[in-house]
Design an enzyme around this catalytic site. Structure first.
Site, mmCIF file in Angstrom:
data_model
loop_
_atom_site.group_PDB
_atom_site.id
_atom_site.type_symbol
_atom_site.label_atom_id
_atom_site.label_comp_id
_atom_site.label_asym_id
_atom_site.label_seq_id
_atom_site.Cartn_x
_atom_site.Cartn_y
_atom_site.Cartn_z
ATOM 1 N N ASP A 159 0.793 -1.117 -0.154
ATOM 2 C CA ASP A 159 0.267 -0.045 0.019
ATOM 3 C C ASP A 159 0.926 1.171 -0.033
ATOM 4 O O ASP A 159 2.280 1.106 0.250
ATOM 5 C CB ASP A 159 -0.797 -0.187 1.242
ATOM 6 C CG ASP A 159 -1.823 1.234 1.284
ATOM 7 O OD1 ASP A 159 -2.305 1.582 0.280
ATOM 8 O OD2 ASP A 159 -1.687 2.046 2.361
ATOM 9 N N SER A 160 0.353 2.392 -0.228
ATOM 10 C CA SER A 160 1.084 3.624 -0.052
ATOM 11 C C SER A 160 1.535 3.873 1.134
ATOM 12 O O SER A 160 2.306 4.902 1.590
ATOM 13 C CB SER A 160 0.242 4.807 -0.632
ATOM 14 O OG SER A 160 -1.124 4.970 0.189
ATOM 15 N N TYR A 174 -0.581 8.818 -2.516
ATOM 16 C CA TYR A 174 -0.475 8.358 -3.856
ATOM 17 C C TYR A 174 -1.613 9.383 -4.780
ATOM 18 O O TYR A 174 -1.514 9.718 -5.887
ATOM 19 C CB TYR A 174 -0.665 6.954 -4.223
ATOM 20 C CG TYR A 174 0.606 6.121 -4.171
ATOM 21 C CD1 TYR A 174 1.639 6.753 -3.385
ATOM 22 C CD2 TYR A 174 0.625 4.903 -4.320
ATOM 23 C CE1 TYR A 174 2.888 5.847 -3.196
ATOM 24 C CE2 TYR A 174 1.767 3.952 -4.153
ATOM 25 C CZ TYR A 174 2.803 4.520 -3.656
ATOM 26 O OH TYR A 174 4.069 3.759 -3.701
ATOM 27 N N GLY A 175 -2.829 9.216 -4.118
ATOM 28 C CA GLY A 175 -3.931 9.514 -4.589
ATOM 29 C C GLY A 175 -4.147 10.950 -5.468
ATOM 30 O O GLY A 175 -4.932 11.114 -6.303
ATOM 31 N N CYS A 186 -4.121 -1.181 -2.089
ATOM 32 C CA CYS A 186 -4.165 -0.022 -2.442
ATOM 33 C C CYS A 186 -5.060 0.661 -3.727
ATOM 34 O O CYS A 186 -4.638 -0.244 -4.667
ATOM 35 C CB CYS A 186 -2.780 0.660 -2.746
ATOM 36 S SG CYS A 186 -2.850 2.420 -3.084
ATOM 37 N N ASN A 187 -6.256 1.021 -3.476
ATOM 38 C CA ASN A 187 -7.093 1.034 -4.507
ATOM 39 C C ASN A 187 -6.601 1.883 -5.598
ATOM 40 O O ASN A 187 -6.391 1.799 -6.876
ATOM 41 C CB ASN A 187 -8.536 1.807 -4.251
ATOM 42 C CG ASN A 187 -9.196 0.915 -3.141
ATOM 43 O OD1 ASN A 187 -10.238 0.330 -3.470
ATOM 44 N ND2 ASN A 187 -9.114 0.998 -1.864
ATOM 45 N N THR A 188 -5.719 3.092 -5.263
ATOM 46 C CA THR A 188 -5.193 3.888 -6.042
ATOM 47 C C THR A 188 -4.192 3.106 -7.055
ATOM 48 O O THR A 188 -4.150 3.221 -8.289
ATOM 49 C CB THR A 188 -4.460 4.889 -5.326
ATOM 50 O OG1 THR A 188 -5.460 5.456 -4.391
ATOM 51 C CG2 THR A 188 -3.920 6.192 -6.419
ATOM 52 N N GLU A 204 -2.444 8.825 8.106
ATOM 53 C CA GLU A 204 -1.026 8.605 8.240
ATOM 54 C C GLU A 204 -0.456 9.389 9.439
ATOM 55 O O GLU A 204 0.638 8.928 9.761
ATOM 56 C CB GLU A 204 -0.212 9.218 6.766
ATOM 57 C CG GLU A 204 -0.627 8.189 5.665
ATOM 58 C CD GLU A 204 0.199 6.871 5.632
ATOM 59 O OE1 GLU A 204 1.418 7.039 6.130
ATOM 60 O OE2 GLU A 204 -0.411 5.848 5.555
ATOM 61 N N CYS A 238 -10.885 3.336 -0.536
ATOM 62 C CA CYS A 238 -9.487 3.666 -0.180
ATOM 63 C C CYS A 238 -9.156 2.953 1.190
ATOM 64 O O CYS A 238 -9.912 2.899 2.043
ATOM 65 C CB CYS A 238 -9.400 5.018 0.087
ATOM 66 S SG CYS A 238 -7.609 5.618 0.904
ATOM 67 N N THR A 239 -8.166 1.932 1.099
ATOM 68 C CA THR A 239 -7.910 1.120 2.150
ATOM 69 C C THR A 239 -7.547 2.006 3.551
ATOM 70 O O THR A 239 -7.505 1.328 4.574
ATOM 71 C CB THR A 239 -6.856 0.300 1.888
ATOM 72 O OG1 THR A 239 -5.763 0.820 1.387
ATOM 73 C CG2 THR A 239 -7.156 -0.600 0.823
ATOM 74 N N HIS A 240 -7.234 3.241 3.709
ATOM 75 C CA HIS A 240 -7.150 3.966 4.778
ATOM 76 C C HIS A 240 -8.490 4.357 5.441
ATOM 77 O O HIS A 240 -8.458 4.479 6.669
ATOM 78 C CB HIS A 240 -6.271 5.390 4.495
ATOM 79 C CG HIS A 240 -4.837 5.269 4.100
ATOM 80 N ND1 HIS A 240 -4.471 4.793 3.142
ATOM 81 C CD2 HIS A 240 -3.984 5.734 4.961
ATOM 82 C CE1 HIS A 240 -2.974 4.769 2.977
ATOM 83 N NE2 HIS A 240 -2.718 5.401 4.190
HETATM 84 N N1 DGL Z 1 -4.840 3.397 0.659
HETATM 85 C C1 DGL Z 1 -4.671 4.052 -0.766
HETATM 86 C C2 DGL Z 1 -5.893 3.514 -1.537
HETATM 87 O O1 DGL Z 1 -6.637 2.475 -1.115
HETATM 88 C C3 DGL Z 1 -4.018 5.234 -1.205
HETATM 89 C C4 DGL Z 1 -3.875 6.405 -0.105
HETATM 90 C C5 DGL Z 1 -3.097 7.368 -0.982
HETATM 91 O O2 DGL Z 1 -1.973 7.176 -0.921
HETATM 92 O O3 DGL Z 1 -3.704 8.461 -1.422
HETATM 93 O O4 DGL Z 1 -6.209 4.299 -2.412
#
Ligand code: DGL
Length: 272
Positions: free
Chosen positions: A11-12, A43-44, A74-76, A153, A185-187
């Site tokens: 993941d990011s 990353y988004g 990480c979805n992104t 984060e 988003c996994t966060h």
């Molecule tokens: N947790 C990540 C996701 O699922 C990315 C969040 C990010 O880095 O912007 O998209």
């Protein structure tokens, strides 16, 4: 030191821990090798080109270890690289978007589904595409929430500031008469109590984590890759490109056990 036959999870940052937690719960014998690119999170809001390069660097790192399956948690990153990584990697590779979309379709009664995620995930229409393929008549509305990942984060995911930001961000969705909201988003599962409060109790929140772990289990069984029942307890490994101590604190609070976290550098020369 490498560990035998782990499940690689990337993941990011710390967001993929929401998937790792579910993998540990559903598949307690499996070992996890996790890499979080916290130094370059989020990353988004980056370009697809940059995300492709970063994701490939993480995958290169993880695949240097004996890994029997890879979860792009990480979805992104999954929205950008999943298909190409699948086509060139000889271990099963799983993303989080398809599992999340499937879970949303089965949870929704009215077919009015919202998706919140990073700017890239929403702009790419990654969930919308899968949802419409699974059920063409579904109504979808996507919204980017760029302020959420920094809250997680930095460990401020249950602060009064987080509550205010989540409430303000989610407000436009409360007029959409949704019955299901995908945490794309996994966060975001770390913010789930605040998101639930903001969107209302009647809206089902969907996190991809549970369904992703289920899909992983199916794949391991299909490829005959389950951990040996006689093996001793798993020794998970956690790597971050950023601050190991901050990662450890968030990870331990979320996973509920002591973590050993190492800071590791990614190969700067990797070019796509
Ligand atoms: N947790 C990540 C996701 O699922 C990315 C969040 C990010 O880095 O912007 O998209």
């Amino acid at each position: 030191m490498s560990i035998p036959q782990a499940i690689g999870i990337i993941d990011s940052g710390v967001g993929g821990l929401t998937v790792a937690r579910e993998v540990i719960r559903q598949l307690p014998r499996e070992q996890i090798l996790y890499f979080g690119d916290n130094a370059r999170c989020p990353y988004g809001s980056r370009s697809a080109r940059e995300i492709r390069r970063f994701a490939n660097q993480m995958i290169q790192f993880v695949m240097r270890h004996p890994v029997k399956a890879l979860v792009i948690a990480c979805n992104t990153a999954a929205a950008v690289v999943l298909e190409e990584v699948r086509s060139r990697t000889d271990v099963p590779v799983i993303g989080v978007i398809e599992p999340g979309a499937r879970a949303a379709i089965s949870a929704s009664r009215t077919g009015r589904i919202g998706i919140i995620g990073t700017e890239l995930t929403i702009r790419a229409g990654a969930y919308q595409r899968v949802l419409h393929r699974l059920k063409p008549e579904v109504y979808t509305v996507g919204m980017a929430c760029p302020a959420f990942v920094p809250l997680v984060e930095s460990g401020r995911y249950d602060s009064p500031e987080a509550q205010r930001i989540v409430e303000e961000t989610i407000a436009p969705l409360t007029h959409e008469e949704l019955d299901t909201l995908i945490l794309g988003c996994t966060h975001y599962p770390l913010l789930a109590p605040l998101i639930q409060q903001a969107i209302g109790r009647d809206v089902a929140l969907i996190s991809s984590a549970e369904e992703t772990a289920r899909e992983l289990s199916t794949l391991l069984s299909l490829h005959n890759l389950y951990a040996d029942e006689r093996a001793s307890g798993p020794r998970h490994q956690f790597f971050t490109s950023g601050d190991a101590e901050r990662f450890r604190q968030i990870g331990e609070a979320w996973l509920g056990f002591a973590l050993e976290v190492q800071t590791a550098a990614l190969d700067p020369l990797y070019q796509v």
